[in-house]
Write a protein that holds these residues in place. Structure first.
Motif, PDB file in Angstrom:
ATOM      1  N   SER A 117      -7.617 -21.892  -0.481  1.00 55.09           N
ATOM      2  CA  SER A 117      -8.263 -20.792  -1.206  1.00 55.09           C
ATOM      3  C   SER A 117      -9.391 -20.264  -0.334  1.00 55.09           C
ATOM      4  O   SER A 117     -10.044 -21.013   0.378  1.00 55.09           O
ATOM      5  CB  SER A 117      -8.779 -21.249  -2.567  1.00 55.09           C
ATOM      6  N   SER A 119     -12.393 -16.769   0.045  1.00 51.19           N
ATOM      7  CA  SER A 119     -13.023 -15.548  -0.458  1.00 51.19           C
ATOM      8  C   SER A 119     -13.693 -14.877   0.730  1.00 51.19           C
ATOM      9  O   SER A 119     -14.128 -15.536   1.670  1.00 51.19           O
ATOM     10  CB  SER A 119     -14.028 -15.852  -1.564  1.00 51.19           C
ATOM     11  N   THR A 143     -10.264 -12.407  -2.861  1.00 50.84           N
ATOM     12  CA  THR A 143      -9.932 -13.821  -2.933  1.00 50.84           C
ATOM     13  C   THR A 143      -8.485 -13.966  -2.464  1.00 50.84           C
ATOM     14  O   THR A 143      -7.660 -13.056  -2.640  1.00 50.84           O
ATOM     15  CB  THR A 143     -10.068 -14.402  -4.357  1.00 50.84           C
TER      16      THR A 143
END
Length: 148
Positions: A117, A119, A143
């Protein structure tokens, strides 16, 4: 003596194999911003291990879909080295190019580990028609999520 497998075994095996492949092929991108007082979004699936894309760019009440096979893509993703660049071309010079601002990239996990993940802030270097002039240079907050 030959061993025979029931048909159901192959159906389940094929379904599991397809699921694993589908999960490994794409990541979710979700970018949001504002320009001239209006919301701007770029949301959808981007390449992770194969070159397929299914994105929706929305601004000012209009939405454009950039999807394979009509849209061809190239992508450079190496969050560890602060790189994310996505280009989707619809035809000729009608394309979308999104580039992350390197110092804004935050991430955890890895593709090799099956979960990643991130951002970041990004800039639309190019936008497809009818947004080409209005959105060039607009900044978005994004994101990125990948999971097998």
């Amino acid at each position: 003596m030959r061993k025979t497998w029931p048909l159901g075994f192959f159906v389940v095996l094929s379904a599991l194999a397809g699921h694993a492949i589908a999960g490994a092929n794409t990541a979710q991108l979700n970018c949001k911003g504002r320009h001239a007082g209006q919301a701007l979004t770029l949301i959808g699936d981007v390449p992770a291990s194969i070159v397929e894309v299914d994105l929706k760019l929305s601004y000012g009440g209009q939405t454009i879909r950039l999807a394979s096979p009509a849209a061809t893509t190239s992508e450079s993703t190496d969050f560890r080295h602060r790189i994310f660049r996505l280009e989707a071309t619809l035809s000729g010079s009608n394309r979308l190019q999104l580039q992350a601002m390197p110092k804004s990239i935050r991430y955890k996990g890895s593709r090799g580990g099956g979960r990643l993940s991130a951002s970041f802030d990004a800039v639309l270097k190019e936008a497809p028609e009818p947004f080409a002039i209005a959105l060039k240079g607009v900044e978005l907050r994004c994101t990125y999520a990948y999971e097998v």
